[in-house]
Design a protein around this motif. Structure first.
Motif, PDB file in Angstrom:
ATOM      1  N   GLU A 176     -25.807 -20.832 -12.040  1.00 36.72           N
ATOM      2  CA  GLU A 176     -25.930 -19.454 -11.557  1.00 36.72           C
ATOM      3  C   GLU A 176     -24.565 -18.771 -11.516  1.00 36.72           C
ATOM      4  O   GLU A 176     -24.406 -17.623 -11.964  1.00 36.72           O
ATOM      5  CB  GLU A 176     -26.558 -19.441 -10.162  1.00 36.72           C
ATOM      6  N   ASP A 177     -23.583 -19.465 -10.971  1.00 40.73           N
ATOM      7  CA  ASP A 177     -22.237 -18.896 -10.859  1.00 40.73           C
ATOM      8  C   ASP A 177     -21.661 -18.570 -12.238  1.00 40.73           C
ATOM      9  O   ASP A 177     -20.858 -17.634 -12.374  1.00 40.73           O
ATOM     10  CB  ASP A 177     -21.304 -19.869 -10.139  1.00 40.73           C
ATOM     11  N   ALA A 178     -22.086 -19.329 -13.252  1.00 38.70           N
ATOM     12  CA  ALA A 178     -21.598 -19.105 -14.616  1.00 38.70           C
ATOM     13  C   ALA A 178     -22.378 -18.007 -15.329  1.00 38.70           C
ATOM     14  O   ALA A 178     -22.058 -17.656 -16.474  1.00 38.70           O
ATOM     15  CB  ALA A 178     -21.678 -20.405 -15.411  1.00 38.70           C
ATOM     16  N   GLY A 179     -23.418 -17.476 -14.699  1.00 39.40           N
ATOM     17  CA  GLY A 179     -24.221 -16.429 -15.316  1.00 39.40           C
ATOM     18  C   GLY A 179     -25.237 -16.942 -16.310  1.00 39.40           C
ATOM     19  O   GLY A 179     -25.809 -16.156 -17.084  1.00 39.40           O
ATOM     20  N   ILE A 180     -25.489 -18.257 -16.300  1.00 40.85           N
ATOM     21  CA  ILE A 180     -26.475 -18.832 -17.215  1.00 40.85           C
ATOM     22  C   ILE A 180     -27.882 -18.702 -16.638  1.00 40.85           C
ATOM     23  O   ILE A 180     -28.842 -18.420 -17.363  1.00 40.85           O
ATOM     24  CB  ILE A 180     -26.128 -20.312 -17.501  1.00 40.85           C
ATOM     25  N   LEU A 181     -28.007 -18.881 -15.347  1.00 43.72           N
ATOM     26  CA  LEU A 181     -29.281 -18.705 -14.664  1.00 43.72           C
ATOM     27  C   LEU A 181     -29.207 -17.487 -13.747  1.00 43.72           C
ATOM     28  O   LEU A 181     -28.154 -17.195 -13.171  1.00 43.72           O
ATOM     29  CB  LEU A 181     -29.610 -19.945 -13.813  1.00 43.72           C
TER      30      LEU A 181
END
Length: 224
Positions: free
Chosen positions: A132-137
């Motif tokens: 989530e923090d990486a913007g993947i989820l």
């Protein structure tokens, strides 16, 4: 290699190949070319051997699931986690073939496996948070993230049981490492609805590499 390590290595091989219930300490000693007394010097019984193998497996999973603290996660990280966890399942496959029986016969193992389960759920949640923090989820609520982590864990730990029970020939030892890793397809399927647009196509393409060959386990249609 020390005798104790050789006992564990040989036991793991025999348990995987023949099933834990079909292997005795005498079989292990004979395979190693040592006396039963020499084996009992290192392990009191087969239960102790199984518990020591579980400790090895637990350490392996713990090492695989560590989330880096100095950078954001990538899709490559997630695939490393999944590949590594399924590799661990394969290397210690006897354990998951007969998990319920093993846990009912050793209280120490049952208590430690329960702790191990909750530890893994915490680590899976950390991976999901990292994605989530990486913007993947897309962001999850705490409740959704907890449910997702549990679903991932259930797929990972029960995929081997599915293959064992769903095969048309009732095969057990026929399950291959490649078939086992097809469980990755199921894990990635759980994540698809939560992927951000930037990563959806890439992850969907990766998922296809693991698509299960269900024709090998589904019964043939009547009259075919």
């Amino acid at each position: 290699m020390k005798t104790r390590d050789r006992i564990l290595q040989t036991s793991l091989q025999l348990f995987n190949e023949q099933g834990e219930r079909n292997v005795t300490t005498n079989h292990i000693a004979a395979e190693l070319g040592i006396s039963p007394g020499n084996l009992y010097y290192h392990f009191r019984n087969k239960t102790d051997i199984i518990y020591s193998l579980f400790i090895q497996y637990r350490a392996l999973v713990d090492r695989y699931l560590r989330v880096p603290r100095d950078r954001t996660l990538t899709i490559e990280d997630q695939m490393f986690y999944l590949e590594s966890v399924f590799d661990g399942l394969w290397y210690y496959r006897f354990f998951h073939r007969d998990l319920e029986y093993l846990l009912t016969t050793d209280e120490r193992l049952r208590m430690d496996y329960r702790e191990f389960t909750f530890q893994c759920l915490t680590e899976v949640r950390a991976v999901l948070q990292g994605l989530e923090d990486a913007g993947i989820l897309h962001p999850h609520s705490d409740q959704e993230q907890e449910a997702m982590a549990l679903n991932v864990w259930l797929v990972v730990t029960n995929w081997m049981a599915f293959l064992k029970t769903a095969r048309a020939d009732g095969g057990n030892d026929a399950t291959s490492q490649q078939e086992l890793k097809q469980g990755i397809y199921q894990v990635l399927t759980l994540q698809l609805p939560y992927l951000t647009d930037s990563y959806y196509d890439q992850m969907a393409a990766i998922r296809e590499r693991y698509r299960p060959q269900l024709s090998r386990v589904q019964p043939e249609a009547e009259g075919s």
